[in-house]
Design an enzyme around this catalytic site. Structure first.
Site, PDB file in Angstrom:
ATOM      1  N   SER A   1      53.429   7.366  63.351  1.00 29.94           N
ATOM      2  CA  SER A   1      54.587   7.414  64.240  1.00 29.94           C
ATOM      3  C   SER A   1      55.284   8.752  64.189  1.00 29.94           C
ATOM      4  O   SER A   1      55.982   9.133  65.119  1.00 29.94           O
ATOM      5  CB  SER A   1      55.630   6.380  63.814  1.00 29.94           C
ATOM      6  OG  SER A   1      55.098   5.112  63.848  1.00 29.94           O
TER       7      SER A   1
ATOM      8  N   HIS B   1      48.841   8.764  69.176  1.00 31.72           N
ATOM      9  CA  HIS B   1      49.941   7.832  68.914  1.00 31.72           C
ATOM     10  C   HIS B   1      50.082   6.842  70.059  1.00 31.72           C
ATOM     11  O   HIS B   1      50.402   7.227  71.185  1.00 31.72           O
ATOM     12  CB  HIS B   1      51.229   8.629  68.690  1.00 31.72           C
ATOM     13  CG  HIS B   1      52.382   7.781  68.303  1.00 31.72           C
ATOM     14  ND1 HIS B   1      53.665   8.011  68.736  1.00 31.72           N
ATOM     15  CD2 HIS B   1      52.443   6.665  67.531  1.00 31.72           C
ATOM     16  CE1 HIS B   1      54.455   7.078  68.233  1.00 31.72           C
ATOM     17  NE2 HIS B   1      53.747   6.251  67.513  1.00 31.72           N
TER      18      HIS B   1
ATOM     19  N   GLU C   1      50.186   9.569  72.936  1.00 35.29           N
ATOM     20  CA  GLU C   1      50.529  10.965  72.647  1.00 35.29           C
ATOM     21  C   GLU C   1      49.340  11.575  71.905  1.00 35.29           C
ATOM     22  O   GLU C   1      48.870  11.009  70.907  1.00 35.29           O
ATOM     23  CB  GLU C   1      51.777  11.028  71.757  1.00 35.29           C
ATOM     24  CG  GLU C   1      53.041  10.572  72.468  1.00 35.29           C
ATOM     25  CD  GLU C   1      54.270  10.588  71.563  1.00 35.29           C
ATOM     26  OE1 GLU C   1      55.355  10.891  72.060  1.00 35.29           O
ATOM     27  OE2 GLU C   1      54.151  10.280  70.353  1.00 35.29           O
TER      28      GLU C   1
ATOM     29  N   ASN D   1      59.123   8.818  70.024  1.00 32.70           N
ATOM     30  CA  ASN D   1      59.960   8.334  68.917  1.00 32.70           C
ATOM     31  C   ASN D   1      61.138   9.271  68.666  1.00 32.70           C
ATOM     32  O   ASN D   1      62.238   8.833  68.339  1.00 32.70           O
ATOM     33  CB  ASN D   1      59.148   8.193  67.630  1.00 32.70           C
ATOM     34  CG  ASN D   1      58.375   6.893  67.598  1.00 32.70           C
ATOM     35  OD1 ASN D   1      58.624   5.993  68.408  1.00 32.70           O
ATOM     36  ND2 ASN D   1      57.434   6.776  66.690  1.00 32.70           N
TER      37      ASN D   1
HETATM   38  N1  3HC Z   1      56.640  -8.529  70.976  1.00 31.17           N
HETATM   39  C1  3HC Z   1      55.307  -8.322  70.992  1.00 31.17           C
HETATM   40  N2  3HC Z   1      54.564  -8.394  72.111  1.00 31.17           N
HETATM   41  C2  3HC Z   1      55.220  -8.674  73.251  1.00 31.17           C
HETATM   42  C3  3HC Z   1      56.609  -8.880  73.303  1.00 31.17           C
HETATM   43  C4  3HC Z   1      57.332  -8.811  72.106  1.00 31.17           C
HETATM   44  N3  3HC Z   1      58.644  -9.002  72.060  1.00 31.17           N
HETATM   45  N4  3HC Z   1      56.966  -9.161  74.582  1.00 31.17           N
HETATM   46  C5  3HC Z   1      55.842  -9.123  75.295  1.00 31.17           C
HETATM   47  N5  3HC Z   1      54.797  -8.820  74.496  1.00 31.17           N
HETATM   48  C6  3HC Z   1      53.394  -8.727  74.875  1.00 31.17           C
HETATM   49  C7  3HC Z   1      52.865 -10.073  75.342  1.00 31.17           C
HETATM   50  O1  3HC Z   1      52.348 -10.829  74.271  1.00 31.17           O
HETATM   51  C8  3HC Z   1      51.794  -9.629  76.297  1.00 31.17           C
HETATM   52  O2  3HC Z   1      50.638  -9.257  75.569  1.00 31.17           O
HETATM   53  P1  3HC Z   1      49.186  -9.657  76.121  1.00 31.17           P
HETATM   54  O3  3HC Z   1      49.064  -8.960  77.469  1.00 31.17           O
HETATM   55  O4  3HC Z   1      48.222  -9.149  75.129  1.00 31.17           O
HETATM   56  O5  3HC Z   1      49.221 -11.137  76.236  1.00 31.17           O
HETATM   57  C9  3HC Z   1      52.326  -8.353  76.903  1.00 31.17           C
HETATM   58  O6  3HC Z   1      53.338  -7.859  76.001  1.00 31.17           O
HETATM   59  C10 3HC Z   1      52.914  -8.516  78.263  1.00 31.17           C
HETATM   60  O7  3HC Z   1      53.826  -9.573  78.191  1.00 31.17           O
HETATM   61  P2  3HC Z   1      54.685 -10.011  79.451  1.00 31.17           P
HETATM   62  O8  3HC Z   1      53.809 -10.222  80.606  1.00 31.17           O
HETATM   63  O9  3HC Z   1      55.588 -11.114  79.003  1.00 31.17           O
HETATM   64  O10 3HC Z   1      55.389  -8.628  79.764  1.00 31.17           O
HETATM   65  P3  3HC Z   1      56.811  -8.169  80.085  1.00 31.17           P
HETATM   66  O11 3HC Z   1      56.790  -7.814  81.492  1.00 31.17           O
HETATM   67  O12 3HC Z   1      57.898  -9.059  79.594  1.00 31.17           O
HETATM   68  O13 3HC Z   1      56.855  -6.821  79.200  1.00 31.17           O
HETATM   69  C11 3HC Z   1      56.871  -5.457  77.281  1.00 31.17           C
HETATM   70  C12 3HC Z   1      56.845  -6.881  77.817  1.00 31.17           C
HETATM   71  C13 3HC Z   1      55.572  -4.761  77.680  1.00 31.17           C
HETATM   72  C14 3HC Z   1      56.978  -5.505  75.772  1.00 31.17           C
HETATM   73  C15 3HC Z   1      58.097  -4.687  77.937  1.00 31.17           C
HETATM   74  O14 3HC Z   1      59.280  -5.385  77.637  1.00 31.17           O
HETATM   75  C16 3HC Z   1      58.233  -3.280  77.455  1.00 31.17           C
HETATM   76  O15 3HC Z   1      57.626  -2.355  77.980  1.00 31.17           O
HETATM   77  N6  3HC Z   1      59.098  -3.058  76.420  1.00 31.17           N
HETATM   78  C17 3HC Z   1      59.303  -1.743  75.836  1.00 31.17           C
HETATM   79  C18 3HC Z   1      58.326  -1.555  74.714  1.00 31.17           C
HETATM   80  C19 3HC Z   1      58.505  -0.240  74.017  1.00 31.17           C
HETATM   81  O16 3HC Z   1      59.490   0.467  74.167  1.00 31.17           O
HETATM   82  N7  3HC Z   1      57.504   0.130  73.196  1.00 31.17           N
HETATM   83  C20 3HC Z   1      57.553   1.307  72.398  1.00 31.17           C
HETATM   84  C21 3HC Z   1      58.118   0.989  71.058  1.00 31.17           C
HETATM   85  S1  3HC Z   1      58.155   2.393  70.000  1.00 31.17           S
HETATM   86  C22 3HC Z   1      56.625   2.446  69.310  1.00 31.17           C
HETATM   87  O17 3HC Z   1      55.792   1.578  69.484  1.00 31.17           O
HETATM   88  C23 3HC Z   1      56.318   3.618  68.506  1.00 31.17           C
HETATM   89  C24 3HC Z   1      56.096   3.277  67.057  1.00 31.17           C
HETATM   90  O18 3HC Z   1      55.600   4.455  66.458  1.00 31.17           O
HETATM   91  C25 3HC Z   1      57.363   2.860  66.336  1.00 31.17           C
END
Ligand code: 3HC
Length: 414
Positions: free
Chosen positions: A119, A140, A152, A191
């Site tokens: 990360s 990433h 990334e 991040n």
């Molecule tokens: N936790 C885990 N997975 C989730 C979730 C949650 N809270 N909510 C949804 N998902 C998963 C579902 O299981 C589904 O997976 P699948 O396709 O394999 O079945 C998929 O996301 C799509 O689910 P939905 O159709 O319900 O989708 P939504 O339209 O509600 O979108 C989301 C869900 C994609 C998580 C959306 O809310 C989103 O884009 N959120 C932002 C996520 C984000 O910011 N990610 C970056 C985090 S930082 C990071 O990862 C970096 C690391 O280094 C810390």
């Protein structure tokens, strides 16, 4: 370069998501972890992802079975075969990663690319543990890795241009994701921009806003989920760890509220532990539209933290701009350091965390001068978290109104 075989090290949420993406692209994948139970959990998770695609009608059962069978689990380095690429998604601890890369370098064929999904840690340091630093890079992914489009691609000091070219092609042409080349710096791009924003949400909580108020406000602003729901999804312990690293590297701009450490110490790690800022069914993905219940421990912890009356408060009620401006200001610092191009900031935030409207585009619409005035006002009241970047000041002084005025000057992203 052809990518036919891959290894993923670490079968947690990120590792299993990456393995699913690679297998869906037709690549044979070995998923390695240190214990059988971790490997089994990872495989079960990948199976769930394929089942979900069948359920949504985006894949036939036959294809799902065929692609899932491309993933094989192991706990032994002897069973990696001859991968074309290894993507490491193990614990976010530098010593663990150095050991893994040292081992991979000894056992993998000479042509194998070695990528880390770290990360924030230094790609150059990880590469230095091997005798092939030119073939080591950062790739990433973003959580959930099987969904988020961004990767990334980060060269270390000695990574060759050829390695980067192959990784960009793998991401774009084979995995059908969006690669953005990012210069190595702590937290890379997304991040680095997300954490000041998520931290500001914590300070706003400490000032009296509720998690639901903050999350609703940011969803209305254009984020797919609020910052506190994002903490819960990512894991509060993981976030606290990344935060500490970023604070050590960049200083007070990344000061986090002590609230995060207190919640982690109380065992509230987010979705995986059953409680974070909200209560969850342990380990389950929250249902769409499900009513959220705030964790009752939160109020107690905030009360305790605020007992000394020292927390700095804004004279204005918190709004979405206050939470988003630290993200924009950090983007200005990243541009100042030529970490990415302006166009890649918006691509990164859109595909890495689902932000709609483009961070820089939104800032342009409000006006760069307005942004600077707001940042300065918060700096005065709330301190160093809002110290404005000199690059933003320079653009305002130059009366730049649109980032496209700065393109196509291609910056050396290295
Ligand atoms: N936790 C885990 N997975 C989730 C979730 C949650 N809270 N909510 C949804 N998902 C998963 C579902 O299981 C589904 O997976 P699948 O396709 O394999 O079945 C998929 O996301 C799509 O689910 P939905 O159709 O319900 O989708 P939504 O339209 O509600 O979108 C989301 C869900 C994609 C998580 C959306 O809310 C989103 O884009 N959120 C932002 C996520 C984000 O910011 N990610 C970056 C985090 S930082 C990071 O990862 C970096 C690391 O280094 C810390």
């Amino acid at each position: 370069m052809k990518f036919e075989r891959a290894t993923v090290i670490g079968a947690g949420a990120m590792g299993s998501g990456i393995a699913q993406v690679l297998s869906q692209a037709g690549i044979e994948v070995v998923l390695k972890d240190v214990k059988d139970e971790f490997v089994e959990r990872g495989l079960k998770n990948i199976k769930r992802m394929y089942d979900s695609r069948v359920k949504k009608g985006t894949m036939t059962q036959e294809d799902a079975d065929r692609l899932f069978s491309k993933v094989r689990g192991t706990t032994s380095y002897d069973e990696l075969g001859e991968p074309d690429i290894v993507i490491e998604a193990a614990l976010e601890e530098i010593d663990v990663k150095l050991e893994i890369f040292k081992t991979l370098d000894m056992i993998c064929p000479a042509h194998t690319l070695l990528a880390s999904n770290t990360s924030a840690l230094s790609i150059s340091e990880i590469a230095a543990a091997t005798k092939r630093p030119e073939k080591v890079l950062g790739m990433h992914f973003f959580n959930p890795a099987q969904v988020m489009k961004l990767v990334e691609v980060i060269p270390g000091v000695k990574t060759s241009e050829e390695t980067i070219k192959h990784a960009m092609a793998l991401t774009k042409d084979v995995m059908k994701k969006t690669p953005v080349r990012v210069k190595e710096c702590p937290g890379f791009l997304v991040n680095r921009l997300l954490f000041p924003y998520m931290n500001e949400a914590l300070w706003a909580l400490q000032e009296g806003a509720t998690p639901q108020e903050i999350d609703d406000m940011m969803v209305q602003f254009g984020m797919p989920m609020g910052p506190l729901a994002l903490f819960d999804m990512t894991g509060l312990d993981v976030c606290a760890h990344v935060n500490k690293f970023l604070y050590n590297e960049y200083g007070p701009r990344f000061e986090s509220s002590p609230l995060l450490d207190k919640l982690v110490a109380a065992g509230c790690l987010g979705q995986k532990s059953g409680s974070g800022f909200y209560l969850h069914e342990q380990g389950a993905v929250p249902q769409k539209g499900e009513a959220k219940k705030t964790n009752p421990k939160l109020e107690e912890i905030i009360k305790e933290l605020n007992a000394d009356g020292k927390v700095r408060k804004s004279s204005k009620k918190v709004d979405a701009h206050r939470i988003i401006l630290p993200m924009f200001n950090e983007a200005m610092y990243a541009l100042q350091e030529e970490v990415v191009t302006p166009a890649d900031v918006d691509t990164g935030m859109e595909f890495g965390c689902g932000m709609k409207g483009g961070l820089l585009k939104i800032a342009q619409e409000k006006g760069l001068e307005w942004c600077l005035t707001e940042i300065n006002a918060h700096h005065k009241e709330l301190g160093e978290r809002f110290r404005p970047s000199w690059y933003l000041k320079k653009l305002v002084r130059a009366k730049v109104e649109n980032f496209s005025e700065l393109e196509p000057k291609q910056m050396a992203v290295r």
